[in-house]
Scaffold this active site. Structure first.
Site, mmCIF file in Angstrom:
data_model
loop_
_atom_site.group_PDB
_atom_site.id
_atom_site.type_symbol
_atom_site.label_atom_id
_atom_site.label_comp_id
_atom_site.label_asym_id
_atom_site.label_seq_id
_atom_site.Cartn_x
_atom_site.Cartn_y
_atom_site.Cartn_z
ATOM 1 N N LYS A 191 42.623 29.261 43.576
ATOM 2 C CA LYS A 191 41.407 29.023 42.795
ATOM 3 C C LYS A 191 41.518 29.626 41.398
ATOM 4 O O LYS A 191 40.946 29.093 40.440
ATOM 5 C CB LYS A 191 40.170 29.542 43.528
ATOM 6 C CG LYS A 191 40.184 31.051 43.820
ATOM 7 C CD LYS A 191 39.477 31.876 42.784
ATOM 8 C CE LYS A 191 39.558 33.353 43.103
ATOM 9 N NZ LYS A 191 38.759 34.176 42.168
ATOM 10 N N THR A 248 34.524 30.432 40.471
ATOM 11 C CA THR A 248 35.544 30.864 39.508
ATOM 12 C C THR A 248 35.780 29.822 38.428
ATOM 13 O O THR A 248 36.086 30.168 37.279
ATOM 14 C CB THR A 248 36.857 31.181 40.244
ATOM 15 O OG1 THR A 248 36.587 32.056 41.336
ATOM 16 C CG2 THR A 248 37.857 31.853 39.321
ATOM 17 N N SER A 254 34.007 34.493 34.888
ATOM 18 C CA SER A 254 35.353 34.367 35.449
ATOM 19 C C SER A 254 36.404 34.624 34.375
ATOM 20 O O SER A 254 36.466 33.922 33.368
ATOM 21 C CB SER A 254 35.545 32.957 36.031
ATOM 22 O OG SER A 254 36.919 32.675 36.209
ATOM 23 N N VAL A 280 42.876 41.752 33.871
ATOM 24 C CA VAL A 280 43.880 40.828 34.387
ATOM 25 C C VAL A 280 43.254 39.495 34.792
ATOM 26 O O VAL A 280 42.277 39.455 35.551
ATOM 27 C CB VAL A 280 44.598 41.442 35.604
ATOM 28 C CG1 VAL A 280 45.577 40.445 36.209
ATOM 29 C CG2 VAL A 280 45.341 42.712 35.182
#
Length: 332
Positions: A191, A248, A254, A280
């Protein structure tokens, strides 16, 4: 479950520690930086990753992993997927022999192409029954604010999954159990890659039809890879599949979608990283390992391949879109 140690004080680790504390679980967090640990313990806030959200006073934090792990019967692994192994190699000697290990990381390890639960077992020697994973539509800030959300806890040991479920069930966070560890992990890894693609399309100015098409075809890729690895395709229709994918791919919270959007507007990898405040975006590295895993099992994943080419081979986003649209037409 007894006391929980949450190893990692990023946004999701912090939010999940709050969930555990709100559920009545005794929590100690480990933060790599002493100033993060001090802020959590003293001021009850993580200004670096969840600024403005008050944390329960019951949460303790330390920059000494031995202190966090001492006596913990539940160890929550909340570090990025590509750094999980190196961290675990340090932590493993201090983890109790019977402790439950719960991974929040979503990705496929570069090089080994292992799922996160496989990395945990490989480093610690823990049995399959002691290792669980958590996945679902779990945007950290929304959960930390107490907005309703659901998740999936997957473990080969059904009783252990139920214990974990009870340890994190609150009025706003609803955990379900599942035995399909593979399906939950493949959904969680893929995803992030598809969210990068959605962000790229958005950066190019494309609308909801495009976004829905990417999500749907991305889901098809997830299912193909999951089934090839032994997952139950029904898992992909649930919270750890469609639920996580939609959240996401659609939310400005996101990091992966935000990263992809900056690439779509013409930014480079450095500026896209800056746009996510240095945090990250797991899909950037995972796109390569997911692609390699798909190649190993003969699974076709054109969206994943296109994202890899943009992030690691210098292909422009418009060229990647052209490559996808130029593919041979065929039955769905």
């Amino acid at each position: 479950m007894g006391r929980a140690a949450v190893l990692g004080a990023g946004s999701w680790g912090t939010a999940f520690a709050k969930v555990l504390a709100d559920a009545g679980t005794d929590v100690t967090m480990w933060a790599r930086r002493a100033e993060v640990a001090e802020g959590i313990s003293t001021d009850h806030v993580n200004r670096f990753y969840l600024d403005g959200i008050e944390l329960p006073a019951a949460i303790r934090a330390t920059s000494d992993y031995r202190e966090a792990l001492d006596g913990a019967s539940m160890v929550v692994l909340a570090v990025p997927s590509q750094s999980l192994r190196e961290n675990l190699e340090v932590w493993a000697p201090s983890i109790g022999a019977g402790a439950t290990l719960l991974s929040l990381a979503k990705g496929i390890e570069s090089g080994t192409l292992m799922r996160m639960s496989e990395v945990v077992r490989d480093v610690t020697g823990a049995s399959e029954s002691r290792v669980a994973v958590l996945s679902g539509p779990n945007l950290a800030r929304e959960i930390a604010l107490g907005q309703p959300s659901a998740t999936v806890i997957a473990c080969a040991d059904a009783d252990r999954a139920v214990e974990l479920q009870r340890a994190c069930a609150t009025g706003y966070f609803r955990p379900y159990t599942n035995s399909d560890v593979i399906g939950c992990e493949i959904g969680g890894a893929c995803k992030n890659v598809i969210a990068l693609a959605c962000g790229m399309a958005s950066g190019l100015g494309m609308g909801e039809n495009t976004n829905a098409s990417i999500i749907t075809r991305g889901l098809a890729e997830m299912i193909r890879l999951g089934v090839a690895l032994g997952a139950n395709p029904a898992t992909m229709a649930g919270l750890a599949g469609v639920g996580d994918l939609v959240a996401t791919c659609s939310s400005p919270l996101s990091r992966n979608r935000t990263f992809g959007e900056h690439l779509g507007t013409g930014g480079d990898m450095v500026s896209a990283q800056a746009a996510t405040n240095g945090q990250v975006a797991e899909g950037v590295k995972s796109c390569t390992s997911v692609r390699a895993l798909a190649l190993r099992h003969g699974v076709e994943m054109p969206l994943t391949d296109a994202v890899h080419r943009v992030c690691h081979e210098g292909m422009s986003v418009p060229d990647a879109v052209g490559l996808l649209l130029g593919r041979r037409i065929k039955p769905e």
